[in-house]
Design a protein around this motif. Structure first.
Motif, PDB file in Angstrom:
ATOM      1  N   SER A 291      45.588   5.204 -53.145  1.00  0.00           N
ATOM      2  CA  SER A 291      46.002   5.909 -51.940  1.00  0.00           C
ATOM      3  C   SER A 291      47.198   5.208 -51.300  1.00  0.00           C
ATOM      4  CB  SER A 291      44.844   5.981 -50.942  1.00  0.00           C
ATOM      5  OG  SER A 291      45.300   6.285 -49.644  1.00  0.00           O
ATOM      6  N   ARG A 292      48.253   5.968 -51.033  1.00  0.00           N
ATOM      7  CA  ARG A 292      49.429   5.369 -50.400  1.00  0.00           C
ATOM      8  C   ARG A 292      49.094   4.811 -49.028  1.00  0.00           C
ATOM      9  NH1 ARG A 292      54.127   9.261 -48.315  1.00  0.00           N
ATOM     10  NH2 ARG A 292      52.387   9.735 -46.924  1.00  0.00           N
ATOM     11  N   LEU A 293      48.293   5.560 -48.269  1.00  0.00           N
ATOM     12  CA  LEU A 293      47.913   5.101 -46.937  1.00  0.00           C
ATOM     13  C   LEU A 293      47.149   3.791 -47.016  1.00  0.00           C
ATOM     14  CD1 LEU A 293      47.595   5.611 -43.856  1.00  0.00           C
ATOM     15  CD2 LEU A 293      45.458   6.784 -44.413  1.00  0.00           C
ATOM     16  N   MET A 294      46.173   3.705 -47.915  1.00  0.00           N
ATOM     17  CA  MET A 294      45.374   2.493 -48.030  1.00  0.00           C
ATOM     18  C   MET A 294      46.229   1.314 -48.477  1.00  0.00           C
ATOM     19  SD  MET A 294      42.349   3.417 -47.046  1.00  0.00           S
ATOM     20  CE  MET A 294      41.259   2.101 -47.600  1.00  0.00           C
ATOM     21  N   ARG A 295      47.143   1.547 -49.422  1.00  0.00           N
ATOM     22  CA  ARG A 295      48.015   0.472 -49.890  1.00  0.00           C
ATOM     23  C   ARG A 295      48.900  -0.040 -48.761  1.00  0.00           C
ATOM     24  NH1 ARG A 295      49.234   3.917 -54.334  1.00  0.00           N
ATOM     25  NH2 ARG A 295      51.366   4.094 -53.523  1.00  0.00           N
ATOM     26  N   ASP A 296      49.384   0.866 -47.924  1.00  0.00           N
ATOM     27  CA  ASP A 296      50.227   0.446 -46.806  1.00  0.00           C
ATOM     28  C   ASP A 296      49.422  -0.314 -45.756  1.00  0.00           C
ATOM     29  OD1 ASP A 296      52.455   1.556 -47.960  1.00  0.00           O
ATOM     30  OD2 ASP A 296      52.436   3.376 -46.739  1.00  0.00           O
ATOM     31  N   LEU A 297      48.238   0.185 -45.448  1.00  0.00           N
ATOM     32  CA  LEU A 297      47.443  -0.433 -44.393  1.00  0.00           C
ATOM     33  C   LEU A 297      46.904  -1.797 -44.783  1.00  0.00           C
ATOM     34  CD1 LEU A 297      45.434   2.646 -43.060  1.00  0.00           C
ATOM     35  CD2 LEU A 297      47.277   1.435 -41.885  1.00  0.00           C
ATOM     36  N   LYS A 298      46.634  -2.005 -46.070  1.00  0.00           N
ATOM     37  CA  LYS A 298      46.051  -3.287 -46.480  1.00  0.00           C
ATOM     38  C   LYS A 298      47.037  -4.446 -46.336  1.00  0.00           C
ATOM     39  CE  LYS A 298      46.865  -3.760 -51.463  1.00  0.00           C
ATOM     40  NZ  LYS A 298      46.213  -3.948 -52.763  1.00  0.00           N
ATOM     41  N   LYS A 299      48.322  -4.131 -46.128  1.00  0.00           N
ATOM     42  CA  LYS A 299      49.314  -5.175 -45.914  1.00  0.00           C
ATOM     43  C   LYS A 299      49.136  -5.867 -44.570  1.00  0.00           C
ATOM     44  CE  LYS A 299      52.711  -2.580 -48.656  1.00  0.00           C
ATOM     45  NZ  LYS A 299      54.001  -1.830 -48.606  1.00  0.00           N
TER      46      LYS A 299
ATOM     47  N   ALA B 104      40.421  19.222 -18.716  1.00  0.00           N
ATOM     48  CA  ALA B 104      39.396  19.052 -19.742  1.00  0.00           C
ATOM     49  C   ALA B 104      38.584  17.800 -19.475  1.00  0.00           C
ATOM     50  CB  ALA B 104      40.032  18.972 -21.129  1.00  0.00           C
ATOM     51  N   HIS B 105      37.352  17.831 -19.930  1.00  0.00           N
ATOM     52  CA  HIS B 105      36.522  16.631 -19.984  1.00  0.00           C
ATOM     53  C   HIS B 105      36.611  16.070 -21.402  1.00  0.00           C
ATOM     54  CE1 HIS B 105      33.618  17.497 -16.385  1.00  0.00           C
ATOM     55  NE2 HIS B 105      34.828  17.152 -16.008  1.00  0.00           N
ATOM     56  N   TYR B 106      36.807  14.776 -21.520  1.00  0.00           N
ATOM     57  CA  TYR B 106      36.947  14.162 -22.835  1.00  0.00           C
ATOM     58  C   TYR B 106      36.617  12.680 -22.747  1.00  0.00           C
ATOM     59  CZ  TYR B 106      41.349  12.408 -20.943  1.00  0.00           C
ATOM     60  OH  TYR B 106      42.287  11.785 -20.136  1.00  0.00           O
ATOM     61  N   ARG B 107      36.378  12.115 -23.915  1.00  0.00           N
ATOM     62  CA  ARG B 107      36.247  10.659 -24.068  1.00  0.00           C
ATOM     63  C   ARG B 107      37.184  10.246 -25.197  1.00  0.00           C
ATOM     64  NH1 ARG B 107      30.425  10.851 -25.844  1.00  0.00           N
ATOM     65  NH2 ARG B 107      30.909  13.077 -25.992  1.00  0.00           N
ATOM     66  N   SER B 108      37.993   9.250 -24.964  1.00  0.00           N
ATOM     67  CA  SER B 108      38.958   8.844 -25.984  1.00  0.00           C
ATOM     68  C   SER B 108      39.071   7.330 -26.040  1.00  0.00           C
ATOM     69  CB  SER B 108      40.342   9.456 -25.708  1.00  0.00           C
ATOM     70  OG  SER B 108      40.880   8.944 -24.497  1.00  0.00           O
ATOM     71  N   ALA B 109      39.420   6.850 -27.233  1.00  0.00           N
ATOM     72  CA  ALA B 109      39.609   5.415 -27.442  1.00  0.00           C
ATOM     73  C   ALA B 109      40.826   5.202 -28.320  1.00  0.00           C
ATOM     74  CB  ALA B 109      38.371   4.788 -28.094  1.00  0.00           C
ATOM     75  N   VAL B 110      41.573   4.167 -28.018  1.00  0.00           N
ATOM     76  CA  VAL B 110      42.739   3.775 -28.805  1.00  0.00           C
ATOM     77  C   VAL B 110      42.547   2.324 -29.223  1.00  0.00           C
ATOM     78  CG1 VAL B 110      45.247   3.534 -28.853  1.00  0.00           C
ATOM     79  CG2 VAL B 110      44.204   5.367 -27.508  1.00  0.00           C
ATOM     80  N   VAL B 111      42.674   2.071 -30.512  1.00  0.00           N
ATOM     81  CA  VAL B 111      42.470   0.718 -31.051  1.00  0.00           C
ATOM     82  C   VAL B 111      43.751   0.269 -31.753  1.00  0.00           C
ATOM     83  CG1 VAL B 111      41.085  -0.733 -32.594  1.00  0.00           C
ATOM     84  CG2 VAL B 111      40.013   1.203 -31.393  1.00  0.00           C
ATOM     85  N   PHE B 112      44.196  -0.945 -31.452  1.00  0.00           N
ATOM     86  CA  PHE B 112      45.394  -1.511 -32.051  1.00  0.00           C
ATOM     87  C   PHE B 112      45.030  -2.698 -32.943  1.00  0.00           C
ATOM     88  CE2 PHE B 112      46.636   0.290 -27.953  1.00  0.00           C
ATOM     89  CZ  PHE B 112      47.732   1.068 -28.299  1.00  0.00           C
ATOM     90  N   GLY B 113      45.882  -2.961 -33.925  1.00  0.00           N
ATOM     91  CA  GLY B 113      45.682  -4.139 -34.762  1.00  0.00           C
ATOM     92  C   GLY B 113      46.148  -3.909 -36.182  1.00  0.00           C
ATOM     93  N   GLY B 114      45.787  -4.841 -37.043  1.00  0.00           N
ATOM     94  CA  GLY B 114      46.136  -4.755 -38.449  1.00  0.00           C
ATOM     95  C   GLY B 114      44.889  -4.831 -39.316  1.00  0.00           C
ATOM     96  N   PHE B 115      44.852  -4.024 -40.364  1.00  0.00           N
ATOM     97  CA  PHE B 115      43.693  -3.994 -41.258  1.00  0.00           C
ATOM     98  C   PHE B 115      43.697  -5.180 -42.220  1.00  0.00           C
ATOM     99  CE2 PHE B 115      43.430   0.511 -40.084  1.00  0.00           C
ATOM    100  CZ  PHE B 115      42.060   0.677 -40.005  1.00  0.00           C
ATOM    101  N   GLU B 116      42.495  -5.533 -42.642  1.00  0.00           N
ATOM    102  CA  GLU B 116      42.274  -6.573 -43.658  1.00  0.00           C
ATOM    103  C   GLU B 116      41.390  -5.988 -44.744  1.00  0.00           C
ATOM    104  OE1 GLU B 116      39.829 -10.820 -44.036  1.00  0.00           O
ATOM    105  OE2 GLU B 116      40.278  -9.969 -42.060  1.00  0.00           O
ATOM    106  N   GLN B 117      41.696  -6.288 -45.999  1.00  0.00           N
ATOM    107  CA  GLN B 117      40.923  -5.731 -47.101  1.00  0.00           C
ATOM    108  C   GLN B 117      39.607  -6.484 -47.271  1.00  0.00           C
ATOM    109  OE1 GLN B 117      43.045  -5.412 -50.786  1.00  0.00           O
ATOM    110  NE2 GLN B 117      41.374  -4.386 -51.855  1.00  0.00           N
ATOM    111  N   VAL B 118      38.545  -5.730 -47.508  1.00  0.00           N
ATOM    112  CA  VAL B 118      37.241  -6.314 -47.836  1.00  0.00           C
ATOM    113  C   VAL B 118      37.201  -6.511 -49.343  1.00  0.00           C
ATOM    114  CG1 VAL B 118      34.745  -5.993 -47.768  1.00  0.00           C
ATOM    115  CG2 VAL B 118      36.159  -5.171 -45.874  1.00  0.00           C
ATOM    116  N   GLU B 119      37.190  -7.750 -49.780  1.00  0.00           N
ATOM    117  CA  GLU B 119      37.324  -8.055 -51.198  1.00  0.00           C
ATOM    118  C   GLU B 119      35.979  -8.140 -51.925  1.00  0.00           C
ATOM    119  OE1 GLU B 119      40.100  -8.163 -52.717  1.00  0.00           O
ATOM    120  OE2 GLU B 119      41.692  -8.788 -51.348  1.00  0.00           O
TER     121      GLU B 119
END
Length: 218
Positions: A66-74, A99-114
């Motif tokens: 997956s291109r997305l996964m390859r990019d994110l694992k960096k 509207a009524h809503y609940r939302s969350a925004v998360v920032f950071g960098g991914f790490e691969q589970v080896e």
């Protein structure tokens, strides 16, 4: 308390900001879909993906190619958004409809589970989250399947939460208008189960404990 960084600072609708990490966990656990932003050679891309939480990390999975996964694992910085829509707010003026809503925004960098065992554990955790007890009855992932699957994790150390549930906010000058005002609730209903033909003779499993009031007959 949730983190208070420049990226998590809420400038618009500050009264909707929530700093309880349990609210963050609840939104992720109910949503299970994250819209993930990445930079590509063709510009920014936001892709929805299944995402789930184990303790203080959020996990995603996909194919190794997956291109997305390859990019994110960096480990490059990214942003995940989770949104739950709870209803329409119908005011006496068109301007104040909301509207009524609940939302969350998360920032950071991914790490691969080896480690294979850890990948297996968190993937099974996801199955148990959506269907409690299911890992006791199905064939679990084999070595080939685990090797073909990439699992990434991101710590929940930088995040913001907004919850809008304040009802109608009409202007005082509109309060006497003969227009109905209130909230039009919206909720997701889970179930009933729809078995494939070969499963109709088997006892129907009960997954209602995972969904509370969202289960169809509650």
């Amino acid at each position: 308390m949730l983190s208070t960084t420049k990226r998590t600072e809420i400038n618009k609708g500050q009264h909707k900001a929530v700093f309880d990490p349990e609210q963050l966990n609840a939104i992720i656990d109910e949503s299970l879909i994250a819209h993930i932003g990445i930079h590509s050679t063709n510009g920014p891309i936001v892709i929805p993906m299944l995402a789930w939480r184990v303790d203080n990390h959020v996990y995603i999975h996909g194919a190794n190619n997956s291109r997305l996964m390859r990019d994110l694992k960096k480990g490059e910085q990214t942003c995940l958004t989770f949104t739950l829509f709870d209803g329409w707010v119908l005011a006496r003026s068109a301007f104040h409809h909301s509207a009524h809503y609940r939302s969350a925004v998360v920032f950071g960098g991914f790490e691969q589970v080896e480690e294979k065992e850890e990948k297996d554990r968190v993937l099974n955790h996801f199955v148990e989250h959506i269907a409690p007890g299911r890992t006791q009855h199905v064939r679990l992932s084999n070595d080939k399947e685990l090797a073909a699957t990439m699992v990434l994790k991101l710590p929940l150390t930088e995040a913001s939460v907004k919850i809008s549930n304040f009802g109608v906010n009409d202007d005082k000058s509109d309060l006497d208008l003969p227009a109905w005002a209130g909230v039009l609730p919206y909720r997701t209903v889970v179930g009933p189960l729809e078995p494939v033909e070969a499963s109709t003779h088997l006892p129907e499993p009960d997954y209602s404990t995972a969904y509370g009031k969202r289960w169809h007959n509650r």
